[in-house]
Design a protein around this motif. Structure first.
Motif, PDB file in Angstrom:
ATOM      1  N   ASN A 218       0.857  -1.180   0.000  1.00 55.56           N
ATOM      2  CA  ASN A 218       0.000   0.000   0.000  1.00 55.56           C
ATOM      3  C   ASN A 218       0.897   1.235   0.000  1.00 55.56           C
TER       4      ASN A 218
ATOM      5  N   GLU B 164      -4.492  11.646  -7.850  1.00 55.75           N
ATOM      6  CA  GLU B 164      -4.662  11.081  -9.180  1.00 55.75           C
ATOM      7  C   GLU B 164      -3.855   9.789  -9.191  1.00 55.75           C
ATOM      8  N   THR B 165      -4.485   8.695  -9.616  1.00 54.79           N
ATOM      9  CA  THR B 165      -3.831   7.387  -9.593  1.00 54.79           C
ATOM     10  C   THR B 165      -3.455   6.941 -10.990  1.00 54.79           C
ATOM     11  N   GLU B 166      -2.620   5.942 -11.016  1.00 54.56           N
ATOM     12  CA  GLU B 166      -2.158   5.401 -12.290  1.00 54.56           C
ATOM     13  C   GLU B 166      -3.292   4.726 -13.063  1.00 54.56           C
ATOM     14  N   SER B 167      -4.194   4.029 -12.344  1.00 52.04           N
ATOM     15  CA  SER B 167      -5.221   3.268 -13.059  1.00 52.04           C
ATOM     16  C   SER B 167      -6.634   3.383 -12.494  1.00 52.04           C
ATOM     17  N   HIS B 168      -6.840   4.194 -11.451  1.00 52.67           N
ATOM     18  CA  HIS B 168      -8.165   4.281 -10.837  1.00 52.67           C
ATOM     19  C   HIS B 168      -8.731   5.708 -10.808  1.00 52.67           C
ATOM     20  N   GLY B 169      -8.215   6.576 -11.644  1.00 55.02           N
ATOM     21  CA  GLY B 169      -8.759   7.918 -11.733  1.00 55.02           C
ATOM     22  C   GLY B 169      -8.379   8.811 -10.559  1.00 55.02           C
ATOM     23  N   THR B 170      -9.201   9.802 -10.309  1.00 51.57           N
ATOM     24  CA  THR B 170      -8.963  10.781  -9.246  1.00 51.57           C
ATOM     25  C   THR B 170      -9.830  10.436  -8.042  1.00 51.57           C
ATOM     26  N   ILE B 171      -9.202  10.424  -6.857  1.00 53.42           N
ATOM     27  CA  ILE B 171      -9.875   9.994  -5.633  1.00 53.42           C
ATOM     28  C   ILE B 171      -9.754  11.073  -4.558  1.00 53.42           C
TER      29      ILE B 171
ATOM     30  N   THR C 153      -3.415   4.057   0.835  1.00 51.46           N
ATOM     31  CA  THR C 153      -4.207   3.638  -0.322  1.00 51.46           C
ATOM     32  C   THR C 153      -3.525   2.470  -1.041  1.00 51.46           C
TER      33      THR C 153
ATOM     34  N   TYR D 119      -3.812   2.159  -4.190  1.00 50.16           N
ATOM     35  CA  TYR D 119      -3.594   2.656  -5.543  1.00 50.16           C
ATOM     36  C   TYR D 119      -2.323   3.484  -5.628  1.00 50.16           C
ATOM     37  N   LYS D 120      -1.590   3.312  -6.703  1.00 51.99           N
ATOM     38  CA  LYS D 120      -0.341   4.050  -6.900  1.00 51.99           C
ATOM     39  C   LYS D 120      -0.645   5.497  -7.283  1.00 51.99           C
TER      40      LYS D 120
END
Length: 152
Positions: A64, A92-99, A118, A120-121
């Motif tokens: 994580n 902003e993530t590499e593959s899951h959009g903006t969180i 998280t 997500y990267k």
């Protein structure tokens, strides 16, 4: 006097191999830990020019990403034009959009911090001024922006 110096020098040269190995292991571990984290300084903002933000990103043993955001000299959101109620931190993530990763509360000394974990990267972190802390999409009022980075 010379004799004492020679005795100390001989004693230093006879460090046990085990002790030397332990010292080298400690140095290697320190380098490895520092290599696994990144510190990102945010560029100056036109919206809050005095603000200074620093983000530390570290990948933990569970794969994580731990994010530690520290902000100083940040105006309260109700002092912006237009005035807002909250600062929201986005990732902003590499593959899951903006969180939305949380609400950044600014204290009376105009500083704040946010800690998040998280799976997500992250590739970019930015802060927006929002009326609601649970916003689903970021507003166009971007206050600070890290620009893109590599979190490996």
């Amino acid at each position: 006097m010379n004799r004492k110096v020679m005795t100390i020098e001989k004693a230093k040269s006879k460090l046990p191999i085990k002790e030397g190995f332990r010292i080298l292991s400690f140095i290697f571990a320190a380098i490895l830990v520092s290599a696994c984290s990144s510190t990102i300084n945010f560029p100056n903002s036109q919206v809050v020019p005095a603000a200074e933000a620093k983000l530390k990103v570290e990948k933990n043993d569970n794969n994580n990403f731990e994010l530690e955001l520290d902000v100083e000299n940040m105006a309260q959101p109700d002092r912006l034009t237009p005035a807002r109620r909250n600062y929201v931190v986005w990732m902003e993530t590499e593959s899951h959009g903006t969180i939305n990763i949380g609400n950044l509360r600014i204290n009376r000394k105009n500083s704040g911090e946010l800690r998040a974990v998280t799976p997500y990267k992250p590739i970019r972190v930015f802060i927006t001024a929002e009326d609601r802390q649970d916003a689903i999409t970021p507003s166009t009022q971007v206050v600070l922006n890290s620009e893109e980075f590599d979190a490996d």
